[in-house]
Design an enzyme around this catalytic site. Structure first.
Site, PDB file in Angstrom:
ATOM      1  N   ASP A   1       1.171  -1.681   0.227  1.00 44.72           N
ATOM      2  CA  ASP A   1      -0.151   0.315   0.044  1.00 44.72           C
ATOM      3  C   ASP A   1       1.145   1.286  -0.080  1.00 44.72           C
ATOM      4  O   ASP A   1       1.937   1.384   1.455  1.00 44.72           O
ATOM      5  CB  ASP A   1      -0.788   0.154   1.686  1.00 44.72           C
ATOM      6  CG  ASP A   1      -1.744   1.073   1.721  1.00 44.72           C
ATOM      7  OD1 ASP A   1      -1.809   1.942   0.219  1.00 44.72           O
ATOM      8  OD2 ASP A   1      -1.848   1.533   2.631  1.00 44.72           O
TER       9      ASP A   1
ATOM     10  N   LYS B   1       2.636  11.142  -3.139  1.00 48.56           N
ATOM     11  CA  LYS B   1       1.564  10.627  -4.243  1.00 48.56           C
ATOM     12  C   LYS B   1       0.810  11.115  -4.519  1.00 48.56           C
ATOM     13  O   LYS B   1       0.267  11.226  -6.002  1.00 48.56           O
ATOM     14  CB  LYS B   1       0.666   9.342  -2.837  1.00 48.56           C
ATOM     15  CG  LYS B   1       0.116   8.984  -3.604  1.00 48.56           C
ATOM     16  CD  LYS B   1      -0.605   8.221  -2.987  1.00 48.56           C
ATOM     17  CE  LYS B   1      -1.922   7.051  -3.417  1.00 48.56           C
ATOM     18  NZ  LYS B   1      -2.361   6.276  -2.727  1.00 48.56           N
TER      19      LYS B   1
ATOM     20  N   GLU C   1      -7.362   0.447  -4.009  1.00 48.14           N
ATOM     21  CA  GLU C   1      -7.234   0.638  -3.269  1.00 48.14           C
ATOM     22  C   GLU C   1      -8.759  -0.166  -2.197  1.00 48.14           C
ATOM     23  O   GLU C   1      -8.671  -1.055  -1.711  1.00 48.14           O
ATOM     24  CB  GLU C   1      -6.822   1.799  -1.863  1.00 48.14           C
ATOM     25  CG  GLU C   1      -5.426   1.830  -2.557  1.00 48.14           C
ATOM     26  CD  GLU C   1      -5.550   3.578  -2.284  1.00 48.14           C
ATOM     27  OE1 GLU C   1      -6.137   4.575  -1.504  1.00 48.14           O
ATOM     28  OE2 GLU C   1      -3.637   4.203  -2.860  1.00 48.14           O
TER      29      GLU C   1
ATOM     30  N   ASP D   1     -12.665   5.328   3.019  1.00 51.52           N
ATOM     31  CA  ASP D   1     -11.446   5.860   3.296  1.00 51.52           C
ATOM     32  C   ASP D   1     -10.856   7.692   2.909  1.00 51.52           C
ATOM     33  O   ASP D   1     -10.883   7.902   2.124  1.00 51.52           O
ATOM     34  CB  ASP D   1     -10.887   5.392   1.983  1.00 51.52           C
ATOM     35  CG  ASP D   1      -9.261   5.189   2.005  1.00 51.52           C
ATOM     36  OD1 ASP D   1      -8.144   5.872   2.543  1.00 51.52           O
ATOM     37  OD2 ASP D   1      -7.929   4.876   1.079  1.00 51.52           O
TER      38      ASP D   1
END
Ligand code: AMP
Length: 585
Positions: free
Chosen positions: A9, A70, A147, A169
Site C-alpha cells: 500500500d 503521491k 485501494e 477511506d
C-alpha cells in the site's frame, strides 16, 4: 516460496508491505513498526532516510525532506531535495525500495515482484508512473489494484453471494469513497469520488489553529514563525487528536515551548472531544456529500448498500462512525486495522496471483454495541433514556472507550448509570446488563462532568467505571459474560430456564451425590446469610453510600447463592464482612 509476491500500500501519508504467511495476511514490521511514514529525506551527511526518521526532520529541515509525493505522481514535475531535483517516480521508488528491503530482511531472500495499490480515481498517467516507480525500485509490478478493492479483499470479500459495499477511506491527506460490487468472487468498483486535499492533516490544522489562538490570547505570543515551536505544536496537535478518539478530553501540555521577552512560555490547555468535533464538522459534512455523489454515480440508493468498510487512520475518529451509522442505519466494519487493510488486501491479491492458498482474515470483534442512557432527543422530542453507544458493534477487542456526560441540575449529588447492550436509539428497547450509582458528587452547578469508561476484554468481560472529572471520585462494576450471544429477552429467559432447571435438580439430587459445599445448606451459604442479616440490621445507622455498597454486595451474594456458585461467594462475602467490621468497630 521462491517467487513470493509482496503486497504494497503506497499511501500519501503512510505505506505498508504485507505477505501471506500460513494462509493469513501479515504486515511485515520494520524496527517494530508496521507503518512506514511516506517521507523521504537526506540527513546531515547526505544519506537517504525514509519513514519515521525523515518525518521527524521534516518540520526542521523541509528543504531536505519530501512528504506526500503521491499527490504529484503522474505529473510532469520535479521536487527539490537538498538542492537536487527528483521526479515523483524516483521519490516513490525510494519508499518502495525501503519496503522491499523490509520484506527481504524478514523473508531472508530477494524479492522482485509486487502488487501495488492505487486510488480508484487514479488516471492512466498516475498508474503508469506508479508502475515506473516500482521498476526503479527493482520491482516488477505484476498487478495494480484499486485501494477499495484491496480493502474489500482484506474483509474476505471473495464470497459468492452478490453484495454492494461502500468503502470510506479517510487517510492523512486524502479522502476517497467507493461503491464496490462483489459478485461470483469478482470485485468491481462501480463508482468513486473523493477529495485529494482532505484528511487527518486538516483535522490537525484545526487543533494547531486552536493552540496558536490560545497562546496568542493567554500568553500574548505568536509562535507561528518559530519552526522548532511549530514542530512541537504540530506533533502535539496530532497526538491530542488521537487521544480524543478514545477519550472525551485531552490535556495538551508542552513545557518551555519558547522564550518570550525573557520568560519561558509553557503551553497547557484542555480540549474536549465536543469542541474538536465542532472544528471538523464541515469536513465530515463534505465527506458525506462525496459519499452521496458516489452513490449517485453508481446509480444506487443508500438503502441498497449491504456493508460499509472503514479504511485509513482518520476513520478512528468516533463521530465519523456515528455519522455513517445515522446515514445508513447500521454499523460500519472496522475489524481490520484501517491503516493496514489495504496492504493486507494487496497481499491477498498477490498470493492469489502466485497460486497460494489464502484464508479469510479473522479477528476478534464485539458483535454488540454497549452504551448507556442519558437525557437526549429521540424522534424530535426530549427523552431521558436516549441510548448513547460507547463501544460500537464490530470493534476489535480488546477495546477501551470513554465518553463524557454532565449533571442536569444544580447541586446534583448522585448519578444513576445504566449499561445496555443493543442498537436501538431508545435505551429501554435494549438489554440492560448493569447499573450502579455514583454518589457524593461535589456541590456545584449543573454541567458537572462525569466520564464513563467501558472496557471490553477478549474474554467478554466488561469493566465499567464512572468518574467525577473534577474530583476523581470513582465507582466501577464488572459485568461478566457481556459477549453472551443471546439478544434481549432471550438472555433473561435462558437464564431463568437454566436457573429453574438447577432448582429441580437440586431438589431431586439433594443429599445424594453432591459434595457438601454445593448443597443449599453448605457452611459457606450459612455464613453468607448470617452476614446479610448483620448487614441489614446496620442499615438504619449507616450513610447512604455505605448502604448502597452493602446493598450491591448483598445482591451479588444472593445471586451467587441462587446459582449455586459457592466459589464466587468469597469475593462479595469478604467485602461485605470488611464493611461490617469497619461499621461495627
Ligand atoms: P493513513 O493515511 O490511512 O495512514 O492515515 C493517517 C491519518 O490517520 C493521520 O492523519 C493520523 O493522524 C490519523 N490517525 C491515526 N490514528 C488515529 C486515531 N486513533 N484517531 C484519529 N486519527 C488517527
Amino acid at each position: 516460496m521462491s517467487n513470493t509476491i509482496i503486497g504494497i500500500d503506497l499511501g500519501t501519508t503512510n505505506s505498508e508491505v504485507a505477505i501471506i504467511e500460513q494462509g493469513k495476511a501479515k504486515i511485515i514490521e520494520h524496527n517494530d513498526q508496521k507503518i512506514l511514514p511516506s517521507y523521504v529525506g537526506l540527513d546531515e551527511q547526505g544519506e537517504v532516510i525514509v519513514g519515521e526518521k525523515a518525518r521527524n526532520q521534516y518540520l526542521l529541515y523541509p528543504e531536505r525532506t519530501v512528504k506526500s509525493i503521491k499527490r504529484l505522481i503522474g505529473e510532469d514535475t520535479q521536487v527539490n531535495l537538498a538542492g537536487t531535483a527528483y521526479t515523483p517516480q524516483e521519490i516513490s521508488a525510494i519508499i518502495l525500495k525501503s519496503l522491499k528491503q523490509t520484506a527481504e530482511q524478514y523473508l531472508g531472500k530477494k524479492i522482485s515482484k509486487a502488487v501495488i495499490t492505487v486510488p480508484a480515481y487514479f488516471s492512466d498517467a498516475q498508474r503508469q508512473a506508479t508502475r515506473e516507480a516500482g521498476e526503479i525500485a527493482g520491482l516488477e509490478v505484476v498487478r495494480m489494484i484499486n485501494e477499495p478493492t484491496a480493502a474489500a479483499l482484506s474483509y474476505g470479500a471473495t464470497v459468492e453471494q452478490a453484495k454492494k459495499m461502500l468503502v470510506y477511506d479517510l487517510g492523512g491527506g486524502t479522502f476517497d469513497v467507493s461503491i464496490v460490487k462483489i459478485e461470483s468472487g469478482v470485485v468491481e468498483v462501480l463508482s468513486s469520488h473523493g477529495d485529494n486535499h482532505l484528511g487527518g492533516d486538516d483535522f490537525d490544522q484545526q487543533i494547531i489553529n486552536f493552540l496558536l489562538n490560545h497562546l496568542k490570547n493567554v500568553c500574548k505570543t505568536d509562535i507561528s514563525t518559530d519552526s522548532q515551536a511549530m514542530a512541537r505544536i504540530t506533533r502535539a496537535a496530532e497526538n491530542a487528536k488521537i487521544v480524543l478518539s478514545d477519550q472525551p478530553f485531552v490535556k495538551i501540555e508542552e513545557e518551555y515551548l519558547l522564550e518570550h521577552q525573557g520568560s519561558p512560555i509553557h503551553l497547557s490547555v484542555e480540549l474536549s472531544r465536543a469542541e474538536y468535533e465542532d472544528m471538523i464538522d464541515d469536513y465530515i459534512d463534505s465527506t458525506l456529500d462525496a459519499t452521496h455523489i458516489a452513490l449517485k454515480g453508481a446509480k444506487i440508493a443508500a438503502s441498497e448498500i449491504n456493508e460499509i468498510f472503514l479504511v485509513g487512520g482518520s476513520t478512528r475518529t468516533p463521530c465519523i462512525r456515528e455519522r455513517l451509522f445515522n446515514e445508513f442505519g447500521f454499523e460500519p466494519h472496522a475489524e481490520i486495522d484501517p491503516d493496514l487493510c489495504v496492504a493486507m488486501g494487496a497481499a491477498i491479491q498477490a498470493a492469489m496471483i502466485a497460486g497460494e492458498k489464502v484464508d479469510t482474515v479473522l479477528v476478534d470483534v464485539t458483535p454488540y454495541t454497549y452504551g448507556t442512557s442519558a437525557l437526549g432527543v429521540l424522534h424530535g422530542e426530549s427523552y431521558p433514556f436516549t441510548y448513547v453507544p460507547v463501544i460500537h458493534k464490530n470493534s476489535t477487542l480488546p477495546i477501551r472507550k470513554t465518553e463524557a456526560f454532565t449533571t442536569s441540575y444544580d447541586g446534583q449529588e448522585f448519578v444513576d448509570i445504566n449499561i445496555y447492550q443493543g442498537e436501538d436509539p431508545d435505551a429501554l428497547n435494549n438489554t440492560k446488563i448493569g447499573e450502579f450509582q455514583v454518589t457524593g458528587l461535589k456541590d456545584t452547578k449543573a454541567g458537572n462532568v462525569i466520564t464513563l469508561t467501558l472496557e471490553l476484554d477478549l474474554n467478554g468481560i466488561l469493566h465499567v467505571s464512572a468518574q467525577e472529572k473534577d474530583t476523581g471520585l470513582e465507582k466501577s462494576i464488572t459485568i461478566k459474560n457481556a459477549l453472551s450471544r443471546f439478544e434481549g429477552e432471550a438472555l433473561d429467559k435462558a437464564k431463568q430456564r437454566v436457573t429453574s432447571m438447577f432448582g429441580q435438580m437440586d431438589s431431586r439430587l439433594f443429599d445424594e451425590d453432591k459434595p457438601e459445599s454445593e448443597q443449599p445448606n453448605a457452611p459457606e451459604i450459612k455464613t453468607a446469610r448470617e452476614l446479610i442479616d448483620r448487614a441489614e440490621r446496620l442499615f438504619d445507622q449507616v450513610s447512604k453510600e455505605d448502604k448502597e455498597d452493602m446493598h450491591d454486595l448483598i445482591e451479588a451474594i444472593n445471586s451467587r447463592i441462587e446459582a449455586g456458585d459457592i466459589d464466587g461467594l468469597t469475593g462479595p462475602v469478604n467485602q461485605l464482612s470488611d464493611i461490617i467490621y469497619y461499621l461495627e468497630s
